[in-house]
Design a protein around this motif. Structure first.
Motif, PDB file in Angstrom:
ATOM      1  N   ALA A   3      18.636 112.397  69.314  1.00  0.00           N
ATOM      2  CA  ALA A   3      17.913 112.441  68.039  1.00  0.00           C
ATOM      3  C   ALA A   3      17.136 111.149  67.820  1.00  0.00           C
ATOM      4  CB  ALA A   3      18.888 112.676  66.883  1.00  0.00           C
ATOM      5  N   PHE A   4      17.739 110.026  68.167  1.00  0.00           N
ATOM      6  CA  PHE A   4      17.055 108.746  67.997  1.00  0.00           C
ATOM      7  C   PHE A   4      15.858 108.631  68.941  1.00  0.00           C
ATOM      8  CE2 PHE A   4      21.100 106.467  66.300  1.00  0.00           C
ATOM      9  CZ  PHE A   4      20.976 107.172  65.110  1.00  0.00           C
ATOM     10  N   ILE A   5      15.964 109.230  70.127  1.00  0.00           N
ATOM     11  CA  ILE A   5      14.826 109.223  71.056  1.00  0.00           C
ATOM     12  C   ILE A   5      13.684 110.067  70.488  1.00  0.00           C
ATOM     13  CG2 ILE A   5      14.039 109.887  73.360  1.00  0.00           C
ATOM     14  CD1 ILE A   5      16.872 109.273  74.375  1.00  0.00           C
ATOM     15  N   VAL A   6      14.016 111.227  69.888  1.00  0.00           N
ATOM     16  CA  VAL A   6      12.991 112.040  69.232  1.00  0.00           C
ATOM     17  C   VAL A   6      12.289 111.210  68.157  1.00  0.00           C
ATOM     18  CG1 VAL A   6      12.576 114.043  67.750  1.00  0.00           C
ATOM     19  CG2 VAL A   6      14.168 114.226  69.677  1.00  0.00           C
ATOM     20  N   GLU A   7      13.058 110.466  67.368  1.00  0.00           N
ATOM     21  CA  GLU A   7      12.467 109.637  66.321  1.00  0.00           C
ATOM     22  C   GLU A   7      11.598 108.529  66.905  1.00  0.00           C
ATOM     23  OE1 GLU A   7      16.027 110.338  63.020  1.00  0.00           O
ATOM     24  OE2 GLU A   7      15.763 108.356  63.948  1.00  0.00           O
ATOM     25  N   ASP A   8      11.998 107.984  68.052  1.00  0.00           N
ATOM     26  CA  ASP A   8      11.157 106.980  68.723  1.00  0.00           C
ATOM     27  C   ASP A   8       9.810 107.586  69.120  1.00  0.00           C
ATOM     28  OD1 ASP A   8      13.107 105.054  68.481  1.00  0.00           O
ATOM     29  OD2 ASP A   8      13.875 105.306  70.524  1.00  0.00           O
ATOM     30  N   GLU A   9       9.819 108.834  69.583  1.00  0.00           N
ATOM     31  CA  GLU A   9       8.561 109.501  69.954  1.00  0.00           C
ATOM     32  C   GLU A   9       7.695 109.751  68.716  1.00  0.00           C
ATOM     33  OE1 GLU A   9       7.437 109.850  72.841  1.00  0.00           O
ATOM     34  OE2 GLU A   9       9.218 109.451  74.045  1.00  0.00           O
ATOM     35  N   PHE A  10       8.328 110.105  67.604  1.00  0.00           N
ATOM     36  CA  PHE A  10       7.578 110.243  66.353  1.00  0.00           C
ATOM     37  C   PHE A  10       6.903 108.920  65.979  1.00  0.00           C
ATOM     38  CE2 PHE A  10      10.527 113.826  64.579  1.00  0.00           C
ATOM     39  CZ  PHE A  10       9.876 114.748  65.390  1.00  0.00           C
ATOM     40  N   GLN A  11       7.626 107.827  66.200  1.00  0.00           N
ATOM     41  CA  GLN A  11       7.085 106.505  65.879  1.00  0.00           C
ATOM     42  C   GLN A  11       5.868 106.200  66.745  1.00  0.00           C
ATOM     43  OE1 GLN A  11       8.204 104.176  63.527  1.00  0.00           O
ATOM     44  NE2 GLN A  11       6.418 102.955  64.073  1.00  0.00           N
ATOM     45  N   VAL A  12       5.948 106.523  68.028  1.00  0.00           N
ATOM     46  CA  VAL A  12       4.828 106.284  68.945  1.00  0.00           C
ATOM     47  C   VAL A  12       3.601 107.084  68.501  1.00  0.00           C
ATOM     48  CG1 VAL A  12       4.006 106.636  71.308  1.00  0.00           C
ATOM     49  CG2 VAL A  12       6.276 105.682  70.907  1.00  0.00           C
ATOM     50  N   ILE A  13       3.822 108.353  68.165  1.00  0.00           N
ATOM     51  CA  ILE A  13       2.714 109.202  67.704  1.00  0.00           C
ATOM     52  C   ILE A  13       2.101 108.630  66.435  1.00  0.00           C
ATOM     53  CG2 ILE A  13       2.132 111.470  66.755  1.00  0.00           C
ATOM     54  CD1 ILE A  13       4.263 112.658  68.600  1.00  0.00           C
ATOM     55  N   SER A  14       2.955 108.228  65.494  1.00  0.00           N
ATOM     56  CA  SER A  14       2.470 107.693  64.230  1.00  0.00           C
ATOM     57  C   SER A  14       1.643 106.432  64.445  1.00  0.00           C
ATOM     58  CB  SER A  14       3.656 107.387  63.303  1.00  0.00           C
ATOM     59  OG  SER A  14       3.215 106.816  62.086  1.00  0.00           O
ATOM     60  N   MET A  15       2.109 105.538  65.307  1.00  0.00           N
ATOM     61  CA  MET A  15       1.387 104.292  65.560  1.00  0.00           C
ATOM     62  C   MET A  15       0.025 104.568  66.190  1.00  0.00           C
ATOM     63  SD  MET A  15       4.486 101.824  66.895  1.00  0.00           S
ATOM     64  CE  MET A  15       3.363 100.476  67.277  1.00  0.00           C
ATOM     65  N   ALA A  16      -0.025 105.553  67.083  1.00  0.00           N
ATOM     66  CA  ALA A  16      -1.283 105.859  67.772  1.00  0.00           C
ATOM     67  C   ALA A  16      -2.289 106.523  66.846  1.00  0.00           C
ATOM     68  CB  ALA A  16      -1.012 106.759  68.976  1.00  0.00           C
ATOM     69  N   MET A  17      -1.813 107.211  65.810  1.00  0.00           N
ATOM     70  CA  MET A  17      -2.685 108.000  64.945  1.00  0.00           C
ATOM     71  C   MET A  17      -2.929 107.369  63.574  1.00  0.00           C
ATOM     72  SD  MET A  17      -3.426 110.621  66.801  1.00  0.00           S
ATOM     73  CE  MET A  17      -2.801 111.289  68.361  1.00  0.00           C
ATOM     74  N   THR A  18      -2.351 106.199  63.311  1.00  0.00           N
ATOM     75  CA  THR A  18      -2.421 105.600  61.981  1.00  0.00           C
ATOM     76  C   THR A  18      -3.171 104.277  62.018  1.00  0.00           C
ATOM     77  OG1 THR A  18      -0.298 106.617  61.407  1.00  0.00           O
ATOM     78  CG2 THR A  18      -1.049 104.803  60.017  1.00  0.00           C
ATOM     79  N   ASP A  19      -4.036 104.091  61.036  1.00  0.00           N
ATOM     80  CA  ASP A  19      -4.728 102.821  60.872  1.00  0.00           C
ATOM     81  C   ASP A  19      -3.736 101.792  60.336  1.00  0.00           C
ATOM     82  OD1 ASP A  19      -6.989 101.004  60.586  1.00  0.00           O
ATOM     83  OD2 ASP A  19      -6.767 101.345  58.429  1.00  0.00           O
ATOM     84  N   SER A  20      -3.521 100.730  61.086  1.00  0.00           N
ATOM     85  CA  SER A  20      -2.469  99.775  60.743  1.00  0.00           C
ATOM     86  C   SER A  20      -2.753  99.035  59.443  1.00  0.00           C
ATOM     87  CB  SER A  20      -2.291  98.762  61.880  1.00  0.00           C
ATOM     88  OG  SER A  20      -3.503  98.053  62.128  1.00  0.00           O
ATOM     89  N   LEU A  21      -4.016  98.918  59.048  1.00  0.00           N
ATOM     90  CA  LEU A  21      -4.346  98.187  57.824  1.00  0.00           C
ATOM     91  C   LEU A  21      -4.129  99.044  56.578  1.00  0.00           C
ATOM     92  CD1 LEU A  21      -5.556  95.699  56.387  1.00  0.00           C
ATOM     93  CD2 LEU A  21      -7.815  96.761  56.694  1.00  0.00           C
ATOM     94  N   THR A  22      -4.680 100.254  56.575  1.00  0.00           N
ATOM     95  CA  THR A  22      -4.669 101.077  55.361  1.00  0.00           C
ATOM     96  C   THR A  22      -3.511 102.064  55.297  1.00  0.00           C
ATOM     97  OG1 THR A  22      -6.076 102.770  56.370  1.00  0.00           O
ATOM     98  CG2 THR A  22      -7.180 100.937  55.252  1.00  0.00           C
ATOM     99  N   GLY A  23      -2.911 102.374  56.434  1.00  0.00           N
ATOM    100  CA  GLY A  23      -1.805 103.334  56.460  1.00  0.00           C
ATOM    101  C   GLY A  23      -2.232 104.788  56.484  1.00  0.00           C
ATOM    102  N   ILE A  24      -3.536 105.067  56.456  1.00  0.00           N
ATOM    103  CA  ILE A  24      -4.026 106.444  56.570  1.00  0.00           C
ATOM    104  C   ILE A  24      -4.390 106.705  58.029  1.00  0.00           C
ATOM    105  CG2 ILE A  24      -4.861 106.410  54.194  1.00  0.00           C
ATOM    106  CD1 ILE A  24      -7.712 106.213  55.288  1.00  0.00           C
ATOM    107  N   PRO A  25      -4.649 107.957  58.416  1.00  0.00           N
ATOM    108  CA  PRO A  25      -5.023 108.225  59.807  1.00  0.00           C
ATOM    109  C   PRO A  25      -6.246 107.423  60.253  1.00  0.00           C
ATOM    110  CG  PRO A  25      -4.453 110.272  58.706  1.00  0.00           C
ATOM    111  CD  PRO A  25      -4.449 109.213  57.650  1.00  0.00           C
ATOM    112  N   ASN A  26      -6.182 106.938  61.495  1.00  0.00           N
ATOM    113  CA  ASN A  26      -7.346 106.283  62.088  1.00  0.00           C
ATOM    114  C   ASN A  26      -8.286 107.352  62.633  1.00  0.00           C
ATOM    115  OD1 ASN A  26      -6.117 107.151  64.452  1.00  0.00           O
ATOM    116  ND2 ASN A  26      -5.366 105.134  65.014  1.00  0.00           N
TER     117      ASN A  26
END
Length: 322
Positions: A151-174
């Protein structure tokens, strides 16, 4: 049969799920390999990663079942997401919550179920990684620990997806995140012949803010503008920062476009009044409406709305020089 309850933060949970845009996706190898591993590790015929939508359960990854979607009301995972830890049913036929559940009395004839909740990076619980067997069995603490690790590995993959798809400054999708979500929404709306709108925004006089008051101040402007865009979205709308001071919003109904623009104008105007800054946050925009068949691609629509926006910006600049 006992129907699963709802988390206290159900609407916020659903909004987080929709922002990740994982529903109705399949054959993502990063998740399929985890269910293959779970199936082999625990020697069960079925291993799943489930996501709980408002009324349905979507199987993000699936080993041992042909269906990818079931009703949430009959799902075991609907019960599991209400737990902080594992949810174990050793023999569903002997459990008053499930003995007459259609997934127990019919295919896939669930007897044993073990699920562990999985969360998105913002903490929202969205589903489980779970195991299913058609015969009863026990599940040891060692088994629970191993399922928790997966389950924690699944959550790590969610984190990777979120980082790749999110603008780090504004928090909305890049840009990548916007196109990933909006492409899917665009084609669904187009295929149904629905009417929708695309708004393209560019901040006015953004460079002078950076030059006169520094990039930290410019970053704050971008974050404020993104927040105001996001707070007026409907559940099926998509927003993104495409780069620099350019933003786009796909509205799932074109009738909402004027309401959205009016709400944005009002809320940003109120912010400018109370912020006490030596500048106002202003913007130009281009708006395009589609009846579902007018545009063949989202990229085409974005490009044309960009042109419309720059025409408006040039008109404003000419008027200011007069």
């Amino acid at each position: 049969m006992k129907f699963p309850g709802l988390p206290e933060n159900e609407e916020e949970r659903l909004q987080s799920l929709y922002m990740m845009d994982l529903l109705d996706t399949r054959d993502d190898e990063r998740f399929e390999r985890l269910t293959r591993l779970a199936k082999k590790l625990f020697q069960v015929p079925v291993a799943l990663i489930s996501l709980l939508d408002r009324d349905r359960q979507w199987l993000l990854a699936c080993q041992g079942l042909s269906e990818r979607e079931t009703s949430r009301n009959v799902s075991f995972c609907g019960h599991a997401i209400l737990q902080k830890g594992p949810f174990i049913v050793n023999d569903a036929r002997q459990d008053e919550r499930f003995y007459d559940n259609p997934l127990v009395t019919g295919e896939p004839y669930i007897r044993f179920y073990a699920g562990y909740p999985v969360h998105l990076p913002d903490g929202a619980v969205v589903g489980t990684i779970c195991l299913v067997n058609s015969t009863p069995r026990t599940f040891s603490q060692e088994d629970i620990d191993a399922l928790q690790d997966l389950a924690f590995i699944v959550e790590d993959e969610f984190q990777v997806i979120s980082m790749a798809m999110t603008d780090s400054l504004t928090g909305i999708p890049n840009r990548r995140g916007f196109y990933r979500r909006a492409e899917k929404r665009f084609h669904a709306l187009r295929n149904h012949g629905a009417s929708f709108s695309l708004l393209f925004f560019d901040l006015d006089k953004f460079k002078p803010i950076n030059d006169l008051w520094g990039h930290a101040e410019g970053d704050q402007v971008l974050k404020v503008f993104a927040t105001h865009l996001q707070q007026h979205l409907g559940p099926k709308d998509v927003v993104g920062r495409l780069g620099g001071d350019e933003f786009a919003v796909l509205l799932a109904s074109h009738s909402d476009a004027r309401r959205f623009l009016a709400s944005l104008h009002e809320s940003l105007g109120a912010h400018n009044q109370r912020a006490g800054k030596p500048y106002n946050i202003n913007y130009s925009y281009g708006i395009l409406d589609s009846d579902g068949a007018k545009y063949h691609s989202l990229h085409e629509m974005v490009k044309e709305s960009d042109s419309v926006m720059y025409s408006q910006k040039r008109r404003k600049q000419l008027e200011q020089r007069r």
